[in-house]
Design an enzyme around this catalytic site. Structure first.
Site, mmCIF file in Angstrom:
data_model
loop_
_atom_site.group_PDB
_atom_site.id
_atom_site.type_symbol
_atom_site.label_atom_id
_atom_site.label_comp_id
_atom_site.label_asym_id
_atom_site.label_seq_id
_atom_site.Cartn_x
_atom_site.Cartn_y
_atom_site.Cartn_z
ATOM 1 N N MET A 120 0.850 -1.194 0.000
ATOM 2 C CA MET A 120 0.000 0.000 0.000
ATOM 3 C C MET A 120 0.884 1.243 0.000
ATOM 4 O O MET A 120 0.447 2.335 0.399
ATOM 5 C CB MET A 120 -0.936 -0.004 1.213
ATOM 6 C CG MET A 120 -1.914 -1.175 1.176
ATOM 7 S SD MET A 120 -3.460 -0.865 2.038
ATOM 8 C CE MET A 120 -2.865 -0.549 3.677
ATOM 9 N N HIS A 134 9.287 -3.411 3.452
ATOM 10 C CA HIS A 134 8.900 -3.652 2.046
ATOM 11 C C HIS A 134 10.146 -3.920 1.195
ATOM 12 O O HIS A 134 10.140 -4.782 0.320
ATOM 13 C CB HIS A 134 8.195 -2.428 1.461
ATOM 14 C CG HIS A 134 6.937 -2.042 2.156
ATOM 15 N ND1 HIS A 134 6.842 -0.911 2.931
ATOM 16 C CD2 HIS A 134 5.716 -2.623 2.182
ATOM 17 C CE1 HIS A 134 5.610 -0.812 3.403
ATOM 18 N NE2 HIS A 134 4.909 -1.832 2.974
ATOM 19 N N GLN A 177 -10.207 -2.463 2.600
ATOM 20 C CA GLN A 177 -9.698 -3.132 3.799
ATOM 21 C C GLN A 177 -9.652 -2.203 5.015
ATOM 22 O O GLN A 177 -9.153 -2.582 6.063
ATOM 23 C CB GLN A 177 -8.336 -3.774 3.536
ATOM 24 C CG GLN A 177 -7.188 -2.817 3.304
ATOM 25 C CD GLN A 177 -5.926 -3.557 2.865
ATOM 26 O OE1 GLN A 177 -5.794 -3.952 1.713
ATOM 27 N NE2 GLN A 177 -5.001 -3.769 3.789
ATOM 28 N N GLN A 221 -2.410 -12.137 8.009
ATOM 29 C CA GLN A 221 -2.584 -11.893 6.571
ATOM 30 C C GLN A 221 -1.845 -12.955 5.753
ATOM 31 O O GLN A 221 -2.378 -13.494 4.774
ATOM 32 C CB GLN A 221 -2.065 -10.500 6.227
ATOM 33 C CG GLN A 221 -2.023 -10.199 4.748
ATOM 34 C CD GLN A 221 -1.686 -8.742 4.453
ATOM 35 O OE1 GLN A 221 -2.540 -7.887 4.548
ATOM 36 N NE2 GLN A 221 -0.450 -8.460 4.092
ATOM 37 N N VAL A 245 11.123 -6.884 9.715
ATOM 38 C CA VAL A 245 12.317 -6.019 9.840
ATOM 39 C C VAL A 245 12.050 -5.060 10.997
ATOM 40 O O VAL A 245 10.952 -4.500 11.109
ATOM 41 C CB VAL A 245 12.583 -5.257 8.535
ATOM 42 C CG1 VAL A 245 13.789 -4.332 8.678
ATOM 43 C CG2 VAL A 245 12.818 -6.244 7.386
HETATM 44 O O1 PAF Z 1 -0.016 -5.716 3.621
HETATM 45 C C1 PAF Z 1 -0.470 -4.797 2.909
HETATM 46 O O2 PAF Z 1 0.178 -3.784 2.688
HETATM 47 C C2 PAF Z 1 -1.856 -4.927 2.307
HETATM 48 O O3 PAF Z 1 -2.720 -5.561 3.172
HETATM 49 C C3 PAF Z 1 -1.853 -5.612 0.924
HETATM 50 C C4 PAF Z 1 -1.399 -7.051 1.014
HETATM 51 C C5 PAF Z 1 -0.957 -4.843 -0.027
HETATM 52 C C6 PAF Z 1 -3.279 -5.606 0.341
HETATM 53 O O4 PAF Z 1 -3.759 -4.311 0.180
#
Ligand code: PAF
Length: 286
Positions: free
Chosen positions: A30, A37, A61, A153, A176
């Site tokens: 996101m 990331h 979400q 998730q 991390v």
């Molecule tokens: O983990 C995230 O940043 C979000 O939940 C994802 C997997 C990109 C879905 O919008």
């Protein structure tokens, strides 16, 4: 690096790569990218011939009283990091590209989404699984990378992929942390300096539980009680949950046995933070 906004553009970009049999790695995000990331992107870069990152703040979400509008969107900085890390394509669709106004389809994973964050954020996981399903259909990656910080998730997405028979390998990557233990998260940007200090209570409570388990403690209520005490003692907060569950099924455990997920979600000021550790009690047992 290509920045692509439409489904047809990313499909056209990937078609020749797929036809040439290149391994496509995908990191859905996101945005507001941080070292967490970037560790996923680097892993994808090391393991795949083509790396795609999606940057999409997914409205479905977020709950009605959550931070969708305020969620950080530093797109130019994110694209610069993607470039630096050797990403081939950044897929950055506008909301209208991902959701038609009369969109009527939701992908849900049952049971695994009932507890932990699912119990405190109604509809959150339906939003996550729906958007990830759409992104998987658009990108059709060979492998997709998810951080262990969002442990529930990762479990939910792995199950969705297995249940829907998608030929996608799901790779979970370690959380991390800052040098003082705070798990990296885009929402850490909301914390004041004092809250940032207080937020260390999550990793401290998890470390304490892991040490107690290593020392032989197996009673879950005692561990949860001790963790909650440590979190509350750090300052004013609201604990969504502190739980110890089976690491694959996410069902509550009366005792620490096998692979367990120790997970917590705590609200400090306006910021909701999550963190977790996985322990394998059987490996610790003498
Ligand atoms: O983990 C995230 O940043 C979000 O939940 C994802 C997997 C990109 C879905 O919008």
């Amino acid at each position: 690096m290509r920045k692509l906004a439409s489904v047809s553009e990313i499909r056209s970009f990937l078609r020749p790569h797929r036809q040439a049999g290149r391994r496509i790695g995908f990191v859905p995000t996101m945005g507001a990218l941080h070292e967490g990331h970037r560790s996923l992107v680097r892993r994808a870069r090391a393991e795949c011939q083509v790396v795609v990152v999606s940057i999409f703040v997914n409205p479905t979400q977020f709950g009605p009283n959550e931070d969708y509008a305020a969620y950080p969107r530093p797109l130019d900085a994110d694209l610069a990091l993607c470039r630096e890390d050797g990403v081939d394509a950044a897929f950055c669709p506008p909301v209208e590209e991902m959701y038609a106004p009369d969109s009527a389809t939701t992908v849900t994973v049952s049971r695994l989404t009932d507890g932990l964050c699912g119990a405190h954020r109604p509809g959150h996981f339906a939003g996550v699984t729906t958007v990830v399903a759409k992104l998987f259909n658009i990108v059709q990656p060979d492998v997709a990378y998810f951080g262990q910080k969002d442990a529930q998730q990762a479990v939910v997405i792995r199950r969705m992929v297995r249940d829907l028979c998608w030929p996608i390998e799901i790779v979970g990557c370690p959380t991390v942390r800052e040098s003082d233990g705070l798990a990296l998260a885009s929402r850490n940007a909301y914390l004041s300096p004092a809250e940032r200090q207080q937020a260390l209570c999550l990793s401290a409570a998890l470390n304490w539980a892991c040490e107690r388990i290593a020392a032989g403690e197996r009673a879950v209520p005692a561990l949860i009680e001790g963790m909650k005490r440590r979190i509350v003692d750090a300052g004013p907060c609201s604990i969504d949950y502190v739980e110890i569950v089976d690491a694959d099924e996410l069902t509550p455990k009366p005792r620490v046995e096998g692979r367990c997920l120790i997970a917590t979600a705590v609200r400090i000021g306006k910021t909701r933070l999550i963190d977790n550790r996985v322990v394998d009690a059987d490996r610790l047992a003498r």
